[in-house]
Design a protein around this motif. Structure first.
Motif, PDB file in Angstrom:
ATOM      1  N   THR A  45       0.854  -1.189   0.000  1.00 51.97           N
ATOM      2  CA  THR A  45       0.000   0.000   0.000  1.00 51.97           C
ATOM      3  C   THR A  45       0.886   1.232   0.000  1.00 51.97           C
ATOM      4  N   PRO A  46       0.392   2.386  -0.474  1.00 57.07           N
ATOM      5  CA  PRO A  46       1.251   3.575  -0.546  1.00 57.07           C
ATOM      6  C   PRO A  46       1.757   4.026   0.827  1.00 57.07           C
ATOM      7  N   ASN A  47       2.830   4.778   0.802  1.00 59.41           N
ATOM      8  CA  ASN A  47       3.484   5.208   2.043  1.00 59.41           C
ATOM      9  C   ASN A  47       2.557   5.946   3.004  1.00 59.41           C
ATOM     10  N   TRP A  48       1.564   6.669   2.483  1.00 58.54           N
ATOM     11  CA  TRP A  48       0.684   7.413   3.377  1.00 58.54           C
ATOM     12  C   TRP A  48      -0.074   6.494   4.323  1.00 58.54           C
ATOM     13  N   THR A  49      -0.132   5.192   3.991  1.00 61.00           N
ATOM     14  CA  THR A  49      -0.850   4.262   4.865  1.00 61.00           C
ATOM     15  C   THR A  49      -0.052   3.906   6.116  1.00 61.00           C
ATOM     16  N   MET A  50       1.224   4.319   6.181  1.00 64.33           N
ATOM     17  CA  MET A  50       1.978   4.141   7.433  1.00 64.33           C
ATOM     18  C   MET A  50       1.520   5.219   8.402  1.00 64.33           C
ATOM     19  N   SER A  51       0.359   5.005   8.978  1.00 58.00           N
ATOM     20  CA  SER A  51      -0.279   6.025   9.815  1.00 58.00           C
ATOM     21  C   SER A  51      -0.920   5.364  11.022  1.00 58.00           C
ATOM     22  N   LEU A  52      -0.148   5.258  12.093  1.00 59.79           N
ATOM     23  CA  LEU A  52      -0.646   4.711  13.341  1.00 59.79           C
ATOM     24  C   LEU A  52      -1.055   5.849  14.279  1.00 59.79           C
ATOM     25  N   PRO A  53      -1.810   5.567  15.337  1.00 58.13           N
ATOM     26  CA  PRO A  53      -2.266   6.626  16.250  1.00 58.13           C
ATOM     27  C   PRO A  53      -1.103   7.480  16.760  1.00 58.13           C
ATOM     28  N   GLY A  54      -1.199   8.771  16.560  1.00 59.10           N
ATOM     29  CA  GLY A  54      -0.151   9.687  17.010  1.00 59.10           C
ATOM     30  C   GLY A  54       1.053   9.737  16.104  1.00 59.10           C
ATOM     31  N   ALA A  55       1.016   9.054  14.970  1.00 63.74           N
ATOM     32  CA  ALA A  55       2.179   9.034  14.067  1.00 63.74           C
ATOM     33  C   ALA A  55       1.722   8.897  12.627  1.00 63.74           C
ATOM     34  N   THR A  56       0.950   9.862  12.158  1.00 61.96           N
ATOM     35  CA  THR A  56       0.524   9.832  10.763  1.00 61.96           C
ATOM     36  C   THR A  56       1.712  10.095   9.847  1.00 61.96           C
ATOM     37  N   TYR A  57       1.618   9.623   8.627  1.00 52.60           N
ATOM     38  CA  TYR A  57       2.724   9.749   7.682  1.00 52.60           C
ATOM     39  C   TYR A  57       3.057  11.212   7.426  1.00 52.60           C
ATOM     40  N   SER A  58       4.342  11.534   7.471  1.00 52.95           N
ATOM     41  CA  SER A  58       4.776  12.915   7.273  1.00 52.95           C
ATOM     42  C   SER A  58       5.911  13.025   6.261  1.00 52.95           C
ATOM     43  N   GLY A  59       6.132  11.955   5.482  1.00 49.99           N
ATOM     44  CA  GLY A  59       7.217  11.966   4.508  1.00 49.99           C
ATOM     45  C   GLY A  59       6.861  12.746   3.253  1.00 49.99           C
ATOM     46  N   ASP A  60       7.789  12.748   2.303  1.00 46.40           N
ATOM     47  CA  ASP A  60       7.612  13.538   1.075  1.00 46.40           C
ATOM     48  C   ASP A  60       7.245  12.683  -0.134  1.00 46.40           C
ATOM     49  N   ASP A  61       6.900  11.415   0.099  1.00 45.67           N
ATOM     50  CA  ASP A  61       6.544  10.536  -1.010  1.00 45.67           C
ATOM     51  C   ASP A  61       5.331   9.686  -0.632  1.00 45.67           C
ATOM     52  N   PRO A  62       4.185  10.326  -0.410  1.00 43.24           N
ATOM     53  CA  PRO A  62       3.014   9.591   0.103  1.00 43.24           C
ATOM     54  C   PRO A  62       2.525   8.477  -0.805  1.00 43.24           C
ATOM     55  N   GLU A  63       2.774   8.590  -2.117  1.00 46.72           N
ATOM     56  CA  GLU A  63       2.284   7.567  -3.036  1.00 46.72           C
ATOM     57  C   GLU A  63       3.382   6.613  -3.486  1.00 46.72           C
ATOM     58  N   GLY A  64       4.511   6.654  -2.785  1.00 42.75           N
ATOM     59  CA  GLY A  64       5.583   5.707  -3.057  1.00 42.75           C
ATOM     60  C   GLY A  64       5.432   4.460  -2.196  1.00 42.75           C
TER      61      GLY A  64
END
Length: 406
Positions: A45-64
């Motif tokens: 799944t895209p990088n933006w899905t690395m989003s656990l409680p209190g730690a949503t994705y904040s990188g620069d490649d959400p669809e990588g």
């Protein structure tokens, strides 16, 4: 709590936020299931899905799609961010009742007692092999997907991959690119294009009710065991389904039907499996077309599937075969070590919002379709974790305020 993957850590985060004392027991290391994946694995799944409680994705490649080791690092950082009380290297051999209504955990570090237990040992626990797999010659290397690391670790020769979900397709592609002749025994699996109109298909689906589909909406209990979408995160993400594999030169077969001596036999159902995947494709196309305009979003245009020619061989000479890799799914493994009658006929826990409907104080998180389709994935497990933590808080309150007997 048992298990320190994304589910266990998410529940730990929620318990910590509520000031509830707990410990997380992990048989190996944090994120062990991710560590056990093959060397080249990338998030599907895209990088933006690395989003656990209190730690949503904040990188620069959400669809990588980050590689395996970055997923492990993300979970390590997450555990450290709130001081998760993880005890690594502590295996739980059994979970048993105590006379006072609590729980006894027999572990590699000694016995522990608890008033509540959260089981978060992962969505995929025990590799499944079809019964006919026992017929392969003993001298032929036969491994499960979790034992596969890379093409170089396999003996020389052709490779038979049994099972055609995400894992089977990805391993088949990697072996083919390593100049191995690959035979893929296919079953029923859904597929979708990786990207449509500049967005990842998972991002599109997240705009619909797809990931919020409840367990009760499945056509049958066995549908819970269905294969995941045939997609890959390799090389920036690309299509990887039966048509793509056939085009690149992977030999597609029907499902494995039997093995006798040095010959394997396959059912005449490859066309049926492709048709099944095409029907699921049509279902998703309809879902996008119906739901997105209601949200003011123009639905992407998904083309009709290309024609598919199915005329596979019905048998395979195993002489010269280097290995067989089974990627035919997983089954629950709770009943092996949990000494409570808290499971259905397939071995899944009987729950309501993650709480056992049989055993008070027993909770589950990270189970496939625990509440919804997204219950076990990185961006969905947090919702269940919050509900479980709140239920634990209520359970504790009830125990502390219950009147004494007599």
């Amino acid at each position: 709590m048992v298990g320190a993957g994304q589910a266990g850590l998410a529940v730990s985060y929620e318990l910590t936020a509520r000031g509830i004392e707990h410990v997380v027991l992990e048989r190996a290391r944090i994120a062990q299931t991710w560590r056990g994946l093959w060397d080249s694995f990338r998030l599907v799944t895209p990088n933006w899905t690395m989003s656990l409680p209190g730690a949503t994705y904040s990188g620069d490649d959400p669809e990588g799609f980050v590689p395996r080791d970055e997923i492990v690092q993300y979970l390590h950082r997450y555990a450290s961010s709130f001081g998760a009380p993880v005890r690594e290297g502590v295996g739980v051999d059994s979970l048993e009742p105590t006379p006072n209504g609590g729980f006894l955990l027999r572990t590699s570090a000694g016995d522990l007692q608890a008033a509540s237990v959260v089981v978060s040992t992962g969505a995929y626990q025990r590799p499944h092999r079809p019964d006919v797999a026992a017929g392969f010659p003993p001298e032929l290397l036969a491994i499960d997907a979790e034992e596969y690391r890379n093409p170089a670790t396999l003996p020389p020769g052709k490779v038979l991959v049994v099972g055609s979900g995400q894992t089977g397709c990805q391993i088949s592609e990697e072996l083919h690119e390593a100049d191995r002749e690959v035979f893929l025994a296919c079953g029923r699996a859904p597929w979708l294009p990786r990207r449509v109109d500049g967005r990842d298909i998972v991002t599109w689906l997240n705009e619909t009710t797809f990931f919020d589909t409840p367990l009760s909406a499945l056509p049958s209990p066995t549908a819970r065991l269905g294969a995941n979408l045939q997609v890959t995160g390799q090389r920036g993400g690309h299509d990887l389904h039966y048509r793509a594999l056939q085009t690149m030169g992977v030999h597609l077969l029907g499902h494995l039907a039997g093995v006798e001596g040095h010959r394997a036999y396959f059912a005449d159902d490859l066309a049926d499996s492709v048709a099944f995947g095409d029907a699921r494709y049509a279902d998703i196309r309809k879902l996008l077309t119906e739901q997105l305009p209601a949200k003011g979003i123009t639905a992407p245009q998904l083309a009709d599937p290309a024609p598919f020619h199915a005329d596979p061989p019905r048998e395979l000479d195993l002489t010269g075969l280097g290995a067989v890799i089974f990627t035919s799914g997983f089954r629950p493994d709770y009943t092996r070590w949990i000494r409570f009658p808290a499971f259905d006929a397939m071995g899944f826990p009987l729950t309501d919002n993650g709480a056992s409907t049989v055993v008070p104080g027993l909770f589950f998180c990270g189970v496939h379709f625990l509440r919804k389709r997204k219950s076990a994935v990185l961006f969905g497990v947090g919702e269940d974790a919050a509900i479980v933590a709140q239920s634990i808080a209520r359970h504790r309150s009830h125990r502390h305020t219950a009147p004494a007997n007599g």
